[in-house]
Design a protein around this motif. Structure first.
Motif, PDB file in Angstrom:
ATOM      1  N   PHE A 273       0.833  -1.201   0.000  1.00  0.00           N
ATOM      2  CA  PHE A 273       0.000   0.000   0.000  1.00  0.00           C
ATOM      3  C   PHE A 273       0.868   1.251   0.000  1.00  0.00           C
ATOM      4  O   PHE A 273       0.634   2.185  -0.764  1.00  0.00           O
ATOM      5  N   LEU A 274       1.889   1.287   0.868  1.00  0.00           N
ATOM      6  CA  LEU A 274       2.755   2.463   0.969  1.00  0.00           C
ATOM      7  C   LEU A 274       3.476   2.784  -0.339  1.00  0.00           C
ATOM      8  O   LEU A 274       3.764   3.944  -0.606  1.00  0.00           O
ATOM      9  N   LYS A 275       3.747   1.778  -1.148  1.00  0.00           N
ATOM     10  CA  LYS A 275       4.406   2.017  -2.435  1.00  0.00           C
ATOM     11  C   LYS A 275       3.490   2.731  -3.420  1.00  0.00           C
ATOM     12  O   LYS A 275       3.961   3.332  -4.369  1.00  0.00           O
ATOM     13  N   LYS A 276       2.176   2.675  -3.179  1.00  0.00           N
ATOM     14  CA  LYS A 276       1.210   3.275  -4.097  1.00  0.00           C
ATOM     15  C   LYS A 276       0.781   4.680  -3.699  1.00  0.00           C
ATOM     16  O   LYS A 276       0.038   5.329  -4.424  1.00  0.00           O
ATOM     17  N   VAL A 277       1.218   5.144  -2.508  1.00  0.00           N
ATOM     18  CA  VAL A 277       0.832   6.479  -2.051  1.00  0.00           C
ATOM     19  C   VAL A 277       2.065   7.358  -1.877  1.00  0.00           C
ATOM     20  O   VAL A 277       3.169   6.861  -1.637  1.00  0.00           O
ATOM     21  N   ASP A 278       1.867   8.661  -2.025  1.00  0.00           N
ATOM     22  CA  ASP A 278       2.955   9.601  -1.738  1.00  0.00           C
ATOM     23  C   ASP A 278       2.478  10.747  -0.861  1.00  0.00           C
ATOM     24  O   ASP A 278       3.236  11.650  -0.533  1.00  0.00           O
ATOM     25  N   THR A 279       1.196  10.694  -0.474  1.00  0.00           N
ATOM     26  CA  THR A 279       0.595  11.763   0.303  1.00  0.00           C
ATOM     27  C   THR A 279      -0.288  11.157   1.388  1.00  0.00           C
ATOM     28  O   THR A 279      -1.030  10.210   1.126  1.00  0.00           O
ATOM     29  N   VAL A 280      -0.205  11.723   2.595  1.00  0.00           N
ATOM     30  CA  VAL A 280      -1.068  11.291   3.698  1.00  0.00           C
ATOM     31  C   VAL A 280      -1.765  12.521   4.258  1.00  0.00           C
ATOM     32  O   VAL A 280      -1.155  13.584   4.402  1.00  0.00           O
TER      33      VAL A 280
ATOM     34  N   GLU B  78       9.322  10.090  18.878  1.00  0.00           N
ATOM     35  CA  GLU B  78      10.734  10.269  18.518  1.00  0.00           C
ATOM     36  C   GLU B  78      10.964  10.476  17.027  1.00  0.00           C
ATOM     37  O   GLU B  78      11.958  11.063  16.627  1.00  0.00           O
ATOM     38  N   GLN B  79      10.054   9.947  16.203  1.00  0.00           N
ATOM     39  CA  GLN B  79      10.274   9.992  14.754  1.00  0.00           C
ATOM     40  C   GLN B  79       8.938  10.108  14.033  1.00  0.00           C
ATOM     41  O   GLN B  79       7.960   9.460  14.421  1.00  0.00           O
ATOM     42  N   TRP B  80       8.898  10.928  12.982  1.00  0.00           N
ATOM     43  CA  TRP B  80       7.690  11.059  12.170  1.00  0.00           C
ATOM     44  C   TRP B  80       7.493   9.768  11.390  1.00  0.00           C
ATOM     45  O   TRP B  80       8.345   9.371  10.595  1.00  0.00           O
ATOM     46  N   VAL B  81       6.371   9.089  11.625  1.00  0.00           N
ATOM     47  CA  VAL B  81       6.140   7.765  11.047  1.00  0.00           C
ATOM     48  C   VAL B  81       5.868   7.781   9.548  1.00  0.00           C
ATOM     49  O   VAL B  81       5.944   6.738   8.906  1.00  0.00           O
ATOM     50  N   TYR B  82       5.552   8.938   9.002  1.00  0.00           N
ATOM     51  CA  TYR B  82       5.248   9.017   7.573  1.00  0.00           C
ATOM     52  C   TYR B  82       6.364   9.709   6.801  1.00  0.00           C
ATOM     53  O   TYR B  82       6.120  10.417   5.817  1.00  0.00           O
ATOM     54  N   GLU B  83       7.581   9.477   7.231  1.00  0.00           N
ATOM     55  CA  GLU B  83       8.750  10.030   6.554  1.00  0.00           C
ATOM     56  C   GLU B  83       8.744   9.589   5.096  1.00  0.00           C
ATOM     57  O   GLU B  83       8.453   8.445   4.773  1.00  0.00           O
ATOM     58  N   GLY B  84       9.016  10.524   4.211  1.00  0.00           N
ATOM     59  CA  GLY B  84       9.031  10.219   2.782  1.00  0.00           C
ATOM     60  C   GLY B  84       7.704  10.478   2.090  1.00  0.00           C
ATOM     61  O   GLY B  84       7.629  10.443   0.862  1.00  0.00           O
ATOM     62  N   LEU B  85       6.653  10.702   2.856  1.00  0.00           N
ATOM     63  CA  LEU B  85       5.350  11.038   2.287  1.00  0.00           C
ATOM     64  C   LEU B  85       5.071  12.517   2.511  1.00  0.00           C
ATOM     65  O   LEU B  85       5.468  13.073   3.527  1.00  0.00           O
ATOM     66  N   LYS B  86       4.379  13.150   1.569  1.00  0.00           N
ATOM     67  CA  LYS B  86       3.896  14.504   1.809  1.00  0.00           C
ATOM     68  C   LYS B  86       2.782  14.375   2.828  1.00  0.00           C
ATOM     69  O   LYS B  86       1.809  13.666   2.604  1.00  0.00           O
ATOM     70  N   SER B  87       2.913  15.038   3.951  1.00  0.00           N
ATOM     71  CA  SER B  87       1.916  14.934   5.015  1.00  0.00           C
ATOM     72  C   SER B  87       1.165  16.243   5.156  1.00  0.00           C
ATOM     73  O   SER B  87       1.775  17.311   5.247  1.00  0.00           O
ATOM     74  N   TYR B  88      -0.154  16.152   5.182  1.00  0.00           N
ATOM     75  CA  TYR B  88      -1.018  17.310   5.360  1.00  0.00           C
ATOM     76  C   TYR B  88      -1.842  17.103   6.618  1.00  0.00           C
ATOM     77  O   TYR B  88      -2.496  16.066   6.771  1.00  0.00           O
ATOM     78  N   VAL B  89      -1.800  18.079   7.499  1.00  0.00           N
ATOM     79  CA  VAL B  89      -2.596  18.056   8.720  1.00  0.00           C
ATOM     80  C   VAL B  89      -3.603  19.190   8.623  1.00  0.00           C
ATOM     81  O   VAL B  89      -3.227  20.357   8.514  1.00  0.00           O
ATOM     82  N   ILE B  90      -4.882  18.835   8.655  1.00  0.00           N
ATOM     83  CA  ILE B  90      -5.941  19.838   8.589  1.00  0.00           C
ATOM     84  C   ILE B  90      -6.216  20.313  10.008  1.00  0.00           C
ATOM     85  O   ILE B  90      -6.544  19.509  10.886  1.00  0.00           O
ATOM     86  N   THR B  91      -6.040  21.623  10.219  1.00  0.00           N
ATOM     87  CA  THR B  91      -6.174  22.174  11.564  1.00  0.00           C
ATOM     88  C   THR B  91      -6.523  23.653  11.525  1.00  0.00           C
ATOM     89  O   THR B  91      -6.187  24.349  10.560  1.00  0.00           O
ATOM     90  N   HIS B  92      -7.173  24.099  12.575  1.00  0.00           N
ATOM     91  CA  HIS B  92      -7.411  25.537  12.745  1.00  0.00           C
ATOM     92  C   HIS B  92      -6.300  26.156  13.582  1.00  0.00           C
ATOM     93  O   HIS B  92      -6.220  27.376  13.697  1.00  0.00           O
ATOM     94  N   ASN B  93      -5.447  25.318  14.168  1.00  0.00           N
ATOM     95  CA  ASN B  93      -4.307  25.808  14.956  1.00  0.00           C
ATOM     96  C   ASN B  93      -3.280  26.457  14.036  1.00  0.00           C
ATOM     97  O   ASN B  93      -3.069  25.999  12.919  1.00  0.00           O
TER      98      ASN B  93
END
Length: 178
Positions: A44-51, A68-83
């Motif tokens: 599955f991870l080989k088919k995605v590049d964005t989380v 200690e470590q960002w678990v989605y290293e290597g993926l573009k990560s988007y966090v939806i937040t009002h913060n």
């Protein structure tokens, strides 16, 4: 075109977290290697590049699950937040609706887009019929209450069965939006 994939685990009674928002009940179940046709997560991870995730999911990852470590290293990560949180090279903090973010991401070139949580984000995307594939692992635990995966939506969503895998008491179900 990029697909939007919900890849998530639920309890047998349909919850993604317990009544306190915790997911530690997932820890007792084995790894992907215990599944029939193992290595589904790696494939599955080989088919995605964005989380994409909401702030509560992000906060749980960085404070409890993997501080200690960002678990989605290597993926573009988007966090939806009002913060108001500054983005960095790995994580973009965005203050937009989930639907608008997904529509914009689908216009970009790239691999598939993973929706990993939380329930509010998922349900907003369900309302707009923006989830193309549902990959749901059913964990043999009944929580009794907590955060439900699916909330009420205004329209029925028809799905086509794609596949199932099982092992270690877990059943993975994969469906595509018609």
């Amino acid at each position: 075109m990029r697909k939007v994939i919900l890849y998530i685990a639920i309890s047998l009674d349909g919850y993604i977290a317990d009544k306190n928002g915790k997911v530690d009940w997932l820890n007792e179940y084995g790894s992907d290697e215990d599944m029939e046709g193992a290595d589904g997560y790696s494939l599955f991870l080989k088919k995605v590049d964005t989380v994409v995730m909401g702030y509560n999911t992000y906060h749980q990852i960085v404070t409890e699950l993997s501080p200690e470590q960002w678990v989605y290293e290597g993926l573009k990560s988007y966090v939806i937040t009002h913060n108001k949180i500054p983005s960095n090279s790995e994580i973009m903090f965005v203050n937009s609706s989930p639907g608008d973010l997904i529509k914009n991401l689908k216009k970009e070139s790239g691999k598939d887009i993973w929706i990993c949580g939380g329930a509010n984000i998922i349900n907003q995307l369900m309302q707009e019929e923006l989830i193309d594939r549902f990959h749901i692992s059913v964990i043999p635990t009944i929580l009794g209450n907590g955060i439900k995966l699916f909330d009420e939506i205004d329209n029925e969503v028809k799905l086509d069965f794609v596949q199932t895998r099982s092992g270690n008491g877990i059943v993975e179900l994969v469906y595509e939006h018609r």
